[in-house]
Design a protein around this motif. Structure first.
Motif, short mmCIF file in Angstrom:
data_model
loop_
_atom_site.label_atom_id
_atom_site.label_comp_id
_atom_site.label_asym_id
_atom_site.label_seq_id
_atom_site.Cartn_x
_atom_site.Cartn_y
_atom_site.Cartn_z
N ASP A 158 0.83 -1.22 0.00
CA ASP A 158 0.00 0.00 0.00
C ASP A 158 0.85 1.25 0.00
OD1 ASP A 158 -2.56 -1.25 0.20
OD2 ASP A 158 -2.12 -1.68 2.31
N ILE A 159 0.30 2.31 -0.59
CA ILE A 159 0.93 3.63 -0.60
C ILE A 159 -0.02 4.63 0.06
CG2 ILE A 159 1.74 5.53 -2.05
CD1 ILE A 159 2.50 3.49 -4.13
N ASN A 160 0.56 5.46 0.90
CA ASN A 160 -0.15 6.58 1.52
C ASN A 160 -1.39 6.16 2.30
OD1 ASN A 160 0.73 9.19 1.86
ND2 ASN A 160 -0.84 10.05 0.53
N VAL A 161 -1.17 5.16 3.15
CA VAL A 161 -2.19 4.71 4.10
C VAL A 161 -1.58 4.81 5.50
CG1 VAL A 161 -3.27 3.14 2.45
CG2 VAL A 161 -1.41 2.30 3.92
N PRO A 162 -2.38 4.79 6.56
CA PRO A 162 -1.80 4.77 7.91
C PRO A 162 -0.92 3.54 8.10
CG PRO A 162 -4.12 5.33 8.01
CD PRO A 162 -3.85 4.89 6.60
N ILE A 163 0.23 3.75 8.71
CA ILE A 163 1.19 2.65 8.93
C ILE A 163 1.71 2.71 10.36
CG2 ILE A 163 1.92 2.56 6.51
CD1 ILE A 163 4.51 4.04 7.43
N GLY A 164 2.45 1.67 10.73
CA GLY A 164 3.28 1.69 11.92
C GLY A 164 4.73 1.72 11.49
N CYS A 165 5.51 2.61 12.08
CA CYS A 165 6.94 2.67 11.79
C CYS A 165 7.67 2.78 13.12
CB CYS A 165 7.27 3.86 10.89
SG CYS A 165 9.00 3.93 10.36
N GLY A 166 8.44 1.75 13.47
CA GLY A 166 9.15 1.76 14.74
C GLY A 166 8.24 1.96 15.93
N ASP A 167 7.10 1.26 15.92
CA ASP A 167 6.13 1.29 17.02
C ASP A 167 5.39 2.61 17.15
OD1 ASP A 167 6.58 -1.37 17.83
OD2 ASP A 167 8.28 -0.77 19.08
N VAL A 168 5.42 3.44 16.12
CA VAL A 168 4.68 4.70 16.13
C VAL A 168 3.68 4.70 14.99
CG1 VAL A 168 4.85 7.22 15.95
CG2 VAL A 168 6.63 5.94 17.14
N ALA A 169 2.44 5.11 15.27
CA ALA A 169 1.44 5.26 14.23
C ALA A 169 1.76 6.50 13.39
CB ALA A 169 0.05 5.39 14.84
N VAL A 170 1.81 6.31 12.08
CA VAL A 170 2.09 7.43 11.16
C VAL A 170 0.94 7.51 10.16
CG1 VAL A 170 3.69 8.44 9.50
CG2 VAL A 170 4.58 7.02 11.37
N TRP A 171 0.29 8.66 10.14
CA TRP A 171 -0.79 8.90 9.19
C TRP A 171 -0.27 9.80 8.08
CZ3 TRP A 171 -5.97 7.14 9.80
CH2 TRP A 171 -6.18 6.40 10.96
N PRO A 172 -0.69 9.57 6.85
CA PRO A 172 -0.28 10.47 5.76
C PRO A 172 -0.54 11.93 6.13
CG PRO A 172 -1.43 8.58 4.87
CD PRO A 172 -1.59 8.49 6.36
N GLY A 173 0.46 12.76 5.93
CA GLY A 173 0.33 14.17 6.26
C GLY A 173 0.85 14.53 7.63
N ASP A 174 1.04 13.55 8.54
CA ASP A 174 1.73 13.85 9.80
C ASP A 174 3.08 14.47 9.49
OD1 ASP A 174 -0.30 12.91 11.42
OD2 ASP A 174 0.67 10.98 11.84
N ILE A 175 3.58 15.30 10.39
CA ILE A 175 4.86 15.97 10.15
C ILE A 175 5.98 15.21 10.85
CG2 ILE A 175 6.14 18.12 10.29
CD1 ILE A 175 3.64 18.13 8.44
N LEU A 176 7.00 14.85 10.09
CA LEU A 176 8.17 14.16 10.64
C LEU A 176 9.33 15.14 10.78
CD1 LEU A 176 6.43 11.72 9.58
CD2 LEU A 176 8.60 10.51 9.45
N VAL A 177 10.01 15.05 11.91
CA VAL A 177 11.20 15.85 12.15
C VAL A 177 12.33 14.90 12.52
CG1 VAL A 177 12.25 17.71 13.51
CG2 VAL A 177 9.80 17.79 12.96
#
Length: 245
Positions: A158-177
């Motif tokens: 899948d592309i651009n769906v909610p995922i888990g990355c390193g035990d964190v929920a990441v939703w498309p459009g969330d801001i990563l720093v």
């Protein structure tokens, strides 16, 4: 598609000037305890802080009859499509199930992301060609190096769906720093207020550090529990503003 147009340059600049540690504290004050991606670190030296909205790619465990090497001939293959569709200024975030036994991508795909103007790439798995990726002037974060192709263990789905990355929920459009310590995920709805608070916190931490370097005790100063320190901080901020101008 990740929306990068509603994320202001002003907020992006503020986030570039603060640490992931400070952002984690600002998020914790709002009850968000689990926003720092676990077991993910920079591939190479960190230059400019990575800041951008998430564009996601999700892997599932590979099934051999559905994941032969011939799948890469498909122009719509999700991994290839993610690399070509991730918007400039966004961060490609990959859910590799925290499994670095096979690579999430390699230097060619990461170089393509860089050339397209993508802000950075993050996986909770590994990258192959990691020495080459580490030499690029491009933010890349992973768990550890991994030489085998992703096809051996991961199936891009899948592309651009909610995922888990390193035990964190990441939703498309969330801001990563991302900085030298790792990567934090900020919910898009509160990014402006988090950025403003982090800037204020950073100013106070700079003031505290200067005082501690001069021999001051942290008691009453950090955290601030004595009003006299607030007065000193306001004077310090005023002098700092004059120096800037």
């Amino acid at each position: 598609m990740t929306n990068t147009t509603d994320f202001s340059d002003e907020t992006r600049d503020k986030l570039r000037g603060v640490s992931t540690a400070t952002l984690c504290t600002a998020l914790f004050k709002r009850g968000l305890r689990n926003q720092f991606i676990q077991d993910v670190r920079p591939v190479g030296q960190v230059g400019k802080t990575m800041v951008g909205p998430a564009f996601t790619l999700r892997y599932i465990p590979a099934r051999e009859d559905l994941n032969p090497i011939e799948v890469f001939r498909d122009r719509a293959h999700p991994q290839r499509k993610a690399v070509e569709d991730c918007p400039p200024g966004a961060v490609l975030v990959i859910d590799s199930r925290k499994d670095a036994r096979a690579a999430s991508a390699g230097s060619i795909l990461v170089t393509r992301l860089m050339q397209r103007g993508v802000e950075g790439v993050v996986t909770d798995g590994g990258f192959r060609d990691s020495p080459e990726i580490g030499a690029l002037p491009f933010p890349a974060y992973h768990n550890r190096p991994s030489a085998p192709t992703n096809l051996t263990l991961h199936q891009a789905l899948d592309i651009n769906v909610p995922i888990g990355c390193g035990d964190v929920a990441v939703w498309p459009g969330d801001i990563l720093v991302g900085d030298g310590e790792g990567v934090v995920v900020i919910p898009r709805a509160i990014v402006d207020e988090i950025a403003n608070e982090a800037v204020s916190m950073t100013d106070y931490e700079d003031f505290v550090l200067e005082r501690v370097q001069g021999g001051a005790s942290i008691l009453g100063l950090y955290p601030m529990t004595e009003a006299r320190h607030l007065d000193d901080f306001e004077v310090w901020k005023g002098a700092k503003f004059i120096d800037r101008t």
